[in-house]
Design an enzyme around this catalytic site. Sequence first.
Site, PDB file in Angstrom:
ATOM      1  N   CYS A   2      16.228  11.821 -10.703  1.00 25.99           N
ATOM      2  CA  CYS A   2      16.553  13.205  -9.990  1.00 25.99           C
ATOM      3  C   CYS A   2      15.479  14.254  -9.803  1.00 25.99           C
ATOM      4  O   CYS A   2      14.353  14.080 -10.659  1.00 25.99           O
ATOM      5  CB  CYS A   2      17.489  13.810 -10.816  1.00 25.99           C
ATOM      6  N   ARG A  28      12.020  10.312  -6.690  1.00 31.65           N
ATOM      7  CA  ARG A  28      12.611  10.319  -7.708  1.00 31.65           C
ATOM      8  C   ARG A  28      14.279   9.931  -7.912  1.00 31.65           C
ATOM      9  O   ARG A  28      14.899   9.965  -8.853  1.00 31.65           O
ATOM     10  CB  ARG A  28      12.557  11.674  -8.496  1.00 31.65           C
ATOM     11  N   TRP A  67      19.600  10.752  -8.529  1.00 30.73           N
ATOM     12  CA  TRP A  67      19.739   9.459  -8.844  1.00 30.73           C
ATOM     13  C   TRP A  67      20.908   9.283  -9.980  1.00 30.73           C
ATOM     14  O   TRP A  67      20.896   9.855 -10.966  1.00 30.73           O
ATOM     15  CB  TRP A  67      18.415   8.872  -9.528  1.00 30.73           C
ATOM     16  N   ASN A  93      18.217  17.458 -14.164  1.00 26.50           N
ATOM     17  CA  ASN A  93      17.580  16.192 -14.229  1.00 26.50           C
ATOM     18  C   ASN A  93      17.916  15.840 -15.936  1.00 26.50           C
ATOM     19  O   ASN A  93      17.280  16.480 -16.451  1.00 26.50           O
ATOM     20  CB  ASN A  93      16.261  16.084 -13.827  1.00 26.50           C
ATOM     21  N   GLY A  94      18.338  14.703 -16.001  1.00 23.41           N
ATOM     22  CA  GLY A  94      18.646  14.047 -17.389  1.00 23.41           C
ATOM     23  C   GLY A  94      20.064  13.927 -17.830  1.00 23.41           C
ATOM     24  O   GLY A  94      20.642  13.601 -16.697  1.00 23.41           O
ATOM     25  N   GLU A 455       4.965  -9.973 -11.960  1.00 22.00           N
ATOM     26  CA  GLU A 455       4.887  -8.655 -11.148  1.00 22.00           C
ATOM     27  C   GLU A 455       5.061  -8.994  -9.522  1.00 22.00           C
ATOM     28  O   GLU A 455       5.596  -8.262  -8.865  1.00 22.00           O
ATOM     29  CB  GLU A 455       3.375  -8.296 -11.234  1.00 22.00           C
ATOM     30  N   LYS A 459       8.113  -7.432  -7.447  1.00 20.75           N
ATOM     31  CA  LYS A 459       7.938  -6.591  -5.921  1.00 20.75           C
ATOM     32  C   LYS A 459       8.754  -7.401  -5.086  1.00 20.75           C
ATOM     33  O   LYS A 459       9.461  -6.770  -4.303  1.00 20.75           O
ATOM     34  CB  LYS A 459       6.630  -6.855  -5.672  1.00 20.75           C
ATOM     35  N   GLU A 462      12.259  -5.971  -5.777  1.00 21.57           N
ATOM     36  CA  GLU A 462      12.654  -4.474  -5.378  1.00 21.57           C
ATOM     37  C   GLU A 462      12.796  -4.271  -3.953  1.00 21.57           C
ATOM     38  O   GLU A 462      13.234  -3.542  -3.505  1.00 21.57           O
ATOM     39  CB  GLU A 462      11.316  -3.897  -5.975  1.00 21.57           C
ATOM     40  N   HIS A 478      12.248 -26.257 -19.031  1.00 22.31           N
ATOM     41  CA  HIS A 478      13.353 -25.921 -20.154  1.00 22.31           C
ATOM     42  C   HIS A 478      14.616 -25.487 -19.599  1.00 22.31           C
ATOM     43  O   HIS A 478      15.406 -24.936 -20.550  1.00 22.31           O
ATOM     44  CB  HIS A 478      12.633 -25.355 -21.245  1.00 22.31           C
ATOM     45  N   LYS A 572      11.500   6.233  -8.486  1.00 20.97           N
ATOM     46  CA  LYS A 572      10.081   5.973  -8.932  1.00 20.97           C
ATOM     47  C   LYS A 572       9.741   6.295 -10.523  1.00 20.97           C
ATOM     48  O   LYS A 572       9.267   5.751 -11.165  1.00 20.97           O
ATOM     49  CB  LYS A 572       9.091   6.653  -8.038  1.00 20.97           C
TER      50      LYS A 572
HETATM   51  O1  M6R Z   1       5.876   5.267 -14.120  1.00 13.57           O
HETATM   52  P1  M6R Z   1       5.923   4.202 -14.911  1.00 13.57           P
HETATM   53  O2  M6R Z   1       4.515   3.094 -14.668  1.00 13.57           O
HETATM   54  O3  M6R Z   1       5.924   4.276 -16.524  1.00 13.57           O
HETATM   55  O4  M6R Z   1       7.133   3.382 -14.274  1.00 13.57           O
HETATM   56  C1  M6R Z   1       7.415   1.935 -14.899  1.00 13.57           C
HETATM   57  C2  M6R Z   1       8.282   1.356 -14.062  1.00 13.57           C
HETATM   58  O5  M6R Z   1       9.813   2.255 -13.920  1.00 13.57           O
HETATM   59  C3  M6R Z   1       7.839   1.059 -12.904  1.00 13.57           C
HETATM   60  O6  M6R Z   1       6.818   0.233 -12.928  1.00 13.57           O
HETATM   61  C4  M6R Z   1       9.015   0.347 -11.927  1.00 13.57           C
HETATM   62  O7  M6R Z   1       9.155  -0.936 -12.229  1.00 13.57           O
HETATM   63  C5  M6R Z   1       8.688   0.444 -10.521  1.00 13.57           C
HETATM   64  N1  M6R Z   1       9.617   0.275  -9.596  1.00 13.57           N
HETATM   65  C6  M6R Z   1       7.632  -0.997 -10.280  1.00 13.57           C
HETATM   66  O8  M6R Z   1       7.484  -1.201  -8.833  1.00 13.57           O
END
Ligand code: M6R
Length: 577
Positions: A2, A28, A67, A93-94, A455, A459, A462, A478, A572
């Site tokens: 948010c 956000r 969000w 927000n929260g 990672e 990606k 996402e 395994h 984000k």
């Molecule tokens: O702002 P931060 O690096 O603490 O965020 C951590 C994760 O929320 C962030 O890396 C998330 O996994 C992203 N969507 C990755 O692309």
Amino acid sequence: MCGIIGIASRTEFPSRVLLERLKRLEYRGYDSYGFYDSRNLKKRVGGIDVEAAGRATTRTGIAHTRWATHGGATERNAHPHVSCDGRVVIVHNGIIENHEEMRKSLEKKGHRFASETDSEVIAHFLEEGLKRKPAEAVIVDFFAAAAGSFAVLAAIKGREEIFALKRDSPLVLGAADGMNILASDIYAFSDATSRAAFFENDEFAVVGAESFRFFDRKGRPIEKAMREFVWDQKESVKRSHKHYMLKEILEEPAAVERMLFSMENDQKAAFDGLIRLIRGSKKIIFAACGTSYHASLLGAYYLHRTGVESQTLIASEFRHYANVDRDTLIIALSQSGETMDVIDALKYARERSGRIAAVVNAPYSTIQRMSELSLHILAGQEVCVASTKAFINQAVLMLRIAREFGFPVDTDNVAGKIRLLFRKKARIREIAERIAASKDAYIIGRGLTYPVAREIALKIKETSYIHAEGMMGGELKHGTIALIEDGTPVLSLVSNNDPDIISNAREVEARGAQVFTITNDGRMERKRNVIHIETGNDGKFGILAAVAGQLIAYYAADKLGRPIDKPRNLAKSVTVK
Ligand code: M6R
């Protein structure tokens, strides 16, 4: 999660400015949005359309991009929320953890609720209190009554100012020419001012166009210093790129150079300070989430190779696995510097007298302010929800730190190597489009390529919504190997001809998998399913393989026509637990 914004201006401004500024916070959360400009209140489901404000003008207003946490992404649940008599309008927000109990008690007093959200109780609580007390006193009561996290902006009929409250969710005030702007982060107003005041926990402010007053949770006035901040604007414009994600990947070489230069110059004292802190600690525990966690895994790997006792924990599980004492150094890695799980881990560490350092991208963030020492990775603004250039800068910084402890690497040519890799975009795209034809993909690595495999998988998930698993090559047999079918794509990350990962790739190939390889073996360069990385150094190989993986994710998502910069269900900055 948010984004909230509030503007109090000396002169009338078009209400659409509220939505234009809100759009800068859209990363956000983008389930719904809404605004209140002291005359009109509008809410809509989906991404922000600035035209929704029409031709209205105002001198104060608040707005929210959501969000969803409590209640679906519907217009009814969108913010702002209004009290029964329409006197109080809020954005939040929260999470108000005790909202059910607060709601029941307000319902007994005759309040009727219009949404399923936890946030709506704030509007009703303020309205109820205002029957007997001035707004400032009701806010003091709210701090005492509410449990959970909140950054709240409230507009109250009869008062020109905006009331702003903060506990555990980010909130900042920017002082611009003729107006004060309240927002979830500085990016909302960094084009208009570089002067800001950061709210600490359990503080509130009464903000007018030309003045503001800060108070503690008991209503006692507090002095608040304005700070000058530096935040590069140039990089937040998409220009001719189809998506921010591609633009941000292509900025990686410049971002790496900027950060390494800074570590030798303006951040040299802080960098040396962190090295001293590491040397002076018995053990290092990184705490991070998501992509930043994968960068921290690289950090733990690199340091471990130099003999420094280090481990990393996913921040949301930190308190269940961390053994912290005064000789422990916790290094928080976070792009946003606002991730609630990381903040929570740091609180836990602080209670146990652990020392805290931070590596962040967003300056003046909560995580930075909780740390005794912090480094800025200077990746610049990331608009795409999926983090790319911040990850590369985090990883390069981990390598640079490890070099101080004897890890054999020259980091100076990393940027040049990334540029060389960009020349292979056509090959990478071809492989990505073949992966895009499958519903599952597996990425395997060992040692330092294991975090990179994870990672790359994140990606891919996402951005393209393909189910992807990044795993240790050794773990395949395994269990997961049962999922390999004819044509299942497996991307294997092979540094320095590691025979074990090569065997793992053969094992899946023998079962029909379509194997793609990222390798630094020059003899493989011309093969169709291969992306060749030009480095003999395995530390750098991991980072360059990650860049190739980011491009694979991007091209696969583009092939599938996904909303790459704003994937479904994501935000984000994850500011709830
Ligand atoms: O702002 P931060 O690096 O603490 O965020 C951590 C994760 O929320 C962030 O890396 C998330 O996994 C992203 N969507 C990755 O692309």
